[in-house]
Write a protein that holds these residues in place. Sequence first.
Motif, PDB file in Angstrom:
ATOM      1  N   GLY A 203      43.417  44.256  33.179  1.00 35.73           N
ATOM      2  CA  GLY A 203      42.624  45.194  31.820  1.00 35.73           C
ATOM      3  C   GLY A 203      41.966  46.443  32.098  1.00 35.73           C
ATOM      4  O   GLY A 203      41.457  46.654  34.490  1.00 35.73           O
ATOM      5  N   PRO A 204      40.771  46.996  31.632  1.00 38.08           N
ATOM      6  CA  PRO A 204      40.360  48.313  32.333  1.00 38.08           C
ATOM      7  C   PRO A 204      39.329  47.543  33.094  1.00 38.08           C
ATOM      8  O   PRO A 204      38.564  46.514  32.719  1.00 38.08           O
ATOM      9  N   VAL A 205      38.411  48.118  34.139  1.00 42.79           N
ATOM     10  CA  VAL A 205      37.229  47.514  35.035  1.00 42.79           C
ATOM     11  C   VAL A 205      36.324  47.957  34.106  1.00 42.79           C
ATOM     12  O   VAL A 205      35.809  48.949  33.709  1.00 42.79           O
ATOM     13  N   THR A 206      35.803  47.133  33.083  1.00 44.49           N
ATOM     14  CA  THR A 206      34.550  47.447  32.548  1.00 44.49           C
ATOM     15  C   THR A 206      33.251  46.420  32.791  1.00 44.49           C
ATOM     16  O   THR A 206      34.204  45.210  32.947  1.00 44.49           O
ATOM     17  N   GLU A 207      32.432  46.925  32.260  1.00 42.27           N
ATOM     18  CA  GLU A 207      31.169  45.867  32.301  1.00 42.27           C
ATOM     19  C   GLU A 207      31.342  44.344  31.308  1.00 42.27           C
ATOM     20  O   GLU A 207      30.353  43.634  31.473  1.00 42.27           O
ATOM     21  N   GLU A 208      32.025  45.287  30.380  1.00 44.45           N
ATOM     22  CA  GLU A 208      32.070  43.647  29.358  1.00 44.45           C
ATOM     23  C   GLU A 208      32.705  43.275  29.975  1.00 44.45           C
ATOM     24  O   GLU A 208      32.578  41.322  28.973  1.00 44.45           O
ATOM     25  N   LEU A 209      33.837  43.165  30.704  1.00 41.85           N
ATOM     26  CA  LEU A 209      34.690  42.061  31.637  1.00 41.85           C
ATOM     27  C   LEU A 209      34.338  41.527  32.963  1.00 41.85           C
ATOM     28  O   LEU A 209      34.756  42.425  34.396  1.00 41.85           O
ATOM     29  N   PRO A 210      33.434  40.907  33.807  1.00 37.56           N
ATOM     30  CA  PRO A 210      32.125  41.130  34.916  1.00 37.56           C
ATOM     31  C   PRO A 210      33.436  41.037  35.871  1.00 37.56           C
ATOM     32  O   PRO A 210      33.366  42.033  37.021  1.00 37.56           O
ATOM     33  N   ALA A 211      34.571  40.003  35.654  1.00 37.04           N
ATOM     34  CA  ALA A 211      35.401  39.692  36.868  1.00 37.04           C
ATOM     35  C   ALA A 211      36.009  41.261  36.766  1.00 37.04           C
ATOM     36  O   ALA A 211      37.040  40.982  38.269  1.00 37.04           O
ATOM     37  N   SER A 212      36.067  41.722  35.619  1.00 37.04           N
ATOM     38  CA  SER A 212      37.677  43.275  36.151  1.00 37.04           C
ATOM     39  C   SER A 212      37.054  44.204  37.884  1.00 37.04           C
ATOM     40  O   SER A 212      38.120  44.708  38.059  1.00 37.04           O
ATOM     41  N   VAL A 213      35.758  44.244  37.737  1.00 34.93           N
ATOM     42  CA  VAL A 213      35.025  44.351  39.111  1.00 34.93           C
ATOM     43  C   VAL A 213      36.122  44.539  40.062  1.00 34.93           C
ATOM     44  O   VAL A 213      35.682  45.153  41.234  1.00 34.93           O
ATOM     45  N   LEU A 214      36.731  42.993  40.321  1.00 31.58           N
ATOM     46  CA  LEU A 214      37.219  42.346  41.392  1.00 31.58           C
ATOM     47  C   LEU A 214      38.509  43.674  41.610  1.00 31.58           C
ATOM     48  O   LEU A 214      38.720  43.608  43.130  1.00 31.58           O
ATOM     49  N   GLN A 215      39.112  44.096  40.168  1.00 32.53           N
ATOM     50  CA  GLN A 215      40.066  45.653  40.266  1.00 32.53           C
ATOM     51  C   GLN A 215      39.246  46.354  41.995  1.00 32.53           C
ATOM     52  O   GLN A 215      40.362  47.014  42.452  1.00 32.53           O
ATOM     53  N   ASN A 216      38.397  46.778  42.118  1.00 35.35           N
ATOM     54  CA  ASN A 216      37.014  47.877  43.285  1.00 35.35           C
ATOM     55  C   ASN A 216      37.890  47.068  44.173  1.00 35.35           C
ATOM     56  O   ASN A 216      37.004  47.893  45.690  1.00 35.35           O
ATOM     57  N   HIS A 217      37.999  45.473  44.313  1.00 34.01           N
ATOM     58  CA  HIS A 217      37.430  44.973  46.119  1.00 34.01           C
ATOM     59  C   HIS A 217      38.763  45.263  46.684  1.00 34.01           C
ATOM     60  O   HIS A 217      39.888  44.707  46.523  1.00 34.01           O
ATOM     61  N   ALA A 218      38.668  45.270  48.380  1.00 28.73           N
ATOM     62  CA  ALA A 218      39.680  45.578  49.304  1.00 28.73           C
ATOM     63  C   ALA A 218      41.112  44.240  49.475  1.00 28.73           C
ATOM     64  O   ALA A 218      42.063  44.409  49.514  1.00 28.73           O
ATOM     65  N   ASP A 219      40.087  43.205  49.021  1.00 23.46           N
ATOM     66  CA  ASP A 219      40.411  41.566  49.470  1.00 23.46           C
ATOM     67  C   ASP A 219      40.017  40.442  48.609  1.00 23.46           C
ATOM     68  O   ASP A 219      39.381  39.887  49.146  1.00 23.46           O
ATOM     69  N   VAL A 220      40.592  40.922  47.668  1.00 25.74           N
ATOM     70  CA  VAL A 220      40.183  39.327  46.167  1.00 25.74           C
ATOM     71  C   VAL A 220      41.636  38.779  46.183  1.00 25.74           C
ATOM     72  O   VAL A 220      43.741  38.898  45.749  1.00 25.74           O
ATOM     73  N   THR A 221      41.341  37.426  45.957  1.00 17.35           N
ATOM     74  CA  THR A 221      42.717  36.443  46.047  1.00 17.35           C
ATOM     75  C   THR A 221      42.359  35.513  44.944  1.00 17.35           C
ATOM     76  O   THR A 221      41.290  35.211  44.629  1.00 17.35           O
ATOM     77  N   ILE A 222      43.529  35.312  43.948  1.00 16.39           N
ATOM     78  CA  ILE A 222      43.469  34.297  42.970  1.00 16.39           C
ATOM     79  C   ILE A 222      43.718  33.010  42.991  1.00 16.39           C
ATOM     80  O   ILE A 222      45.353  33.425  43.178  1.00 16.39           O
ATOM     81  N   ILE A 223      43.491  32.149  42.841  1.00 16.51           N
ATOM     82  CA  ILE A 223      44.810  30.845  42.853  1.00 16.51           C
ATOM     83  C   ILE A 223      43.895  30.747  41.541  1.00 16.51           C
ATOM     84  O   ILE A 223      43.353  30.419  40.810  1.00 16.51           O
ATOM     85  N   ALA A 224      45.549  30.558  40.536  1.00 16.98           N
ATOM     86  CA  ALA A 224      45.420  29.474  39.395  1.00 16.98           C
ATOM     87  C   ALA A 224      46.767  29.213  38.454  1.00 16.98           C
ATOM     88  O   ALA A 224      47.756  29.211  39.999  1.00 16.98           O
ATOM     89  N   ASP A 225      46.215  28.218  37.965  1.00 16.37           N
ATOM     90  CA  ASP A 225      47.681  27.365  37.321  1.00 16.37           C
ATOM     91  C   ASP A 225      48.599  28.518  36.415  1.00 16.37           C
ATOM     92  O   ASP A 225      47.608  29.706  35.856  1.00 16.37           O
ATOM     93  N   ALA A 226      49.899  28.020  35.700  1.00 12.01           N
ATOM     94  CA  ALA A 226      50.335  28.745  34.718  1.00 12.01           C
ATOM     95  C   ALA A 226      49.680  28.993  33.780  1.00 12.01           C
ATOM     96  O   ALA A 226      49.645  30.183  33.257  1.00 12.01           O
ATOM     97  N   GLU A 227      49.297  28.224  33.503  1.00 11.19           N
ATOM     98  CA  GLU A 227      48.564  28.553  31.891  1.00 11.19           C
ATOM     99  C   GLU A 227      46.920  29.052  32.496  1.00 11.19           C
ATOM    100  O   GLU A 227      46.963  30.249  31.249  1.00 11.19           O
ATOM    101  N   ALA A 228      46.219  29.291  33.279  1.00 16.76           N
ATOM    102  CA  ALA A 228      45.273  30.622  32.942  1.00 16.76           C
ATOM    103  C   ALA A 228      46.062  31.632  33.309  1.00 16.76           C
ATOM    104  O   ALA A 228      45.277  32.756  33.224  1.00 16.76           O
ATOM    105  N   LEU A 229      47.034  31.980  34.176  1.00 20.07           N
ATOM    106  CA  LEU A 229      48.289  33.775  34.266  1.00 20.07           C
ATOM    107  C   LEU A 229      48.831  33.516  33.416  1.00 20.07           C
ATOM    108  O   LEU A 229      50.141  34.694  33.335  1.00 20.07           O
TER     109      LEU A 229
END
Length: 235
Positions: free
Chosen positions: A204-230
């Motif tokens: 989504g757009p990087v916006t303060e309305e969705l705080p976690a979207s800021v992570l798109q601006n970080h150089a080293d982020v890993t998301i561990i998730a199950d099929a439902e969350a994805l």
Amino acid sequence: MKIIQVSDQLEGGKVAVDILRRKLAEGAKTLGLATGSSPLTFYKELVDSDIDLSNLVSVNLDEYVGLTEDDPQSYHYFMKENLFSHKPFKHSFLPNGTSHNAEEETEAYNRILAENPVDFQILGIGTNGHIGFNEPGTSFDSQTHLVDLTPSTIEANARFFETIDQVPTQAISMGIANIMAAKSILLFAYGKSKAQAIAGTVSGPVTEELPASVLQNHADVTIIADAEALSLLNN
Ligand code: GLP
């Protein structure tokens, strides 16, 4: 962002411990820790592993205002129960939720974070996209601050309390800028209730309305998730 799909929370915990091993081999000394149900299997795997935490420092994301350290709903208690009493760190910091002066406490915590820069930060995510207790609308420049919890967060966290009236309405949380200062970040997300927040976080757009979207601006982020969350991610 790197996304690792796992079959369930148990596998997620194991994969996360492997990632932590790599980070420790690369010299990580300070871990940023999170509460909530999502990191639980990681802590369990960590406790059962041969990893030695006694030379490391930990700093936690947040704490409820008004709960003492020995209150079973406090994040101090959660961390003791699930990790610290089994594997103590050299030193573990959490915000003091019973401080009479919240402003002084937030400043003190920012000093702690400046003195102990986080190498590896663990995160969960709220259904509204919050990280730590940084609710939608929180400035990306925020440092540790006093937070008024939103009705949706109070409702989501009521499952850990006997009645919703017992859920604290405020918390002290690291700010978005503190979280983004971590060298690397690992976020856990499991279940359908997180699908929308994860879709926004990843694409989504990087916006303060969705705080976690800021992570798109970080150089080293890993998301561990199950099929439902994805499940709401395109491709
Ligand atoms: C709380 C915590 C967050 C956590 C979120 C999700 O609001 N402050 O750090 O990420 O809950 O919790 P869970 O993993 O239980 O869904």
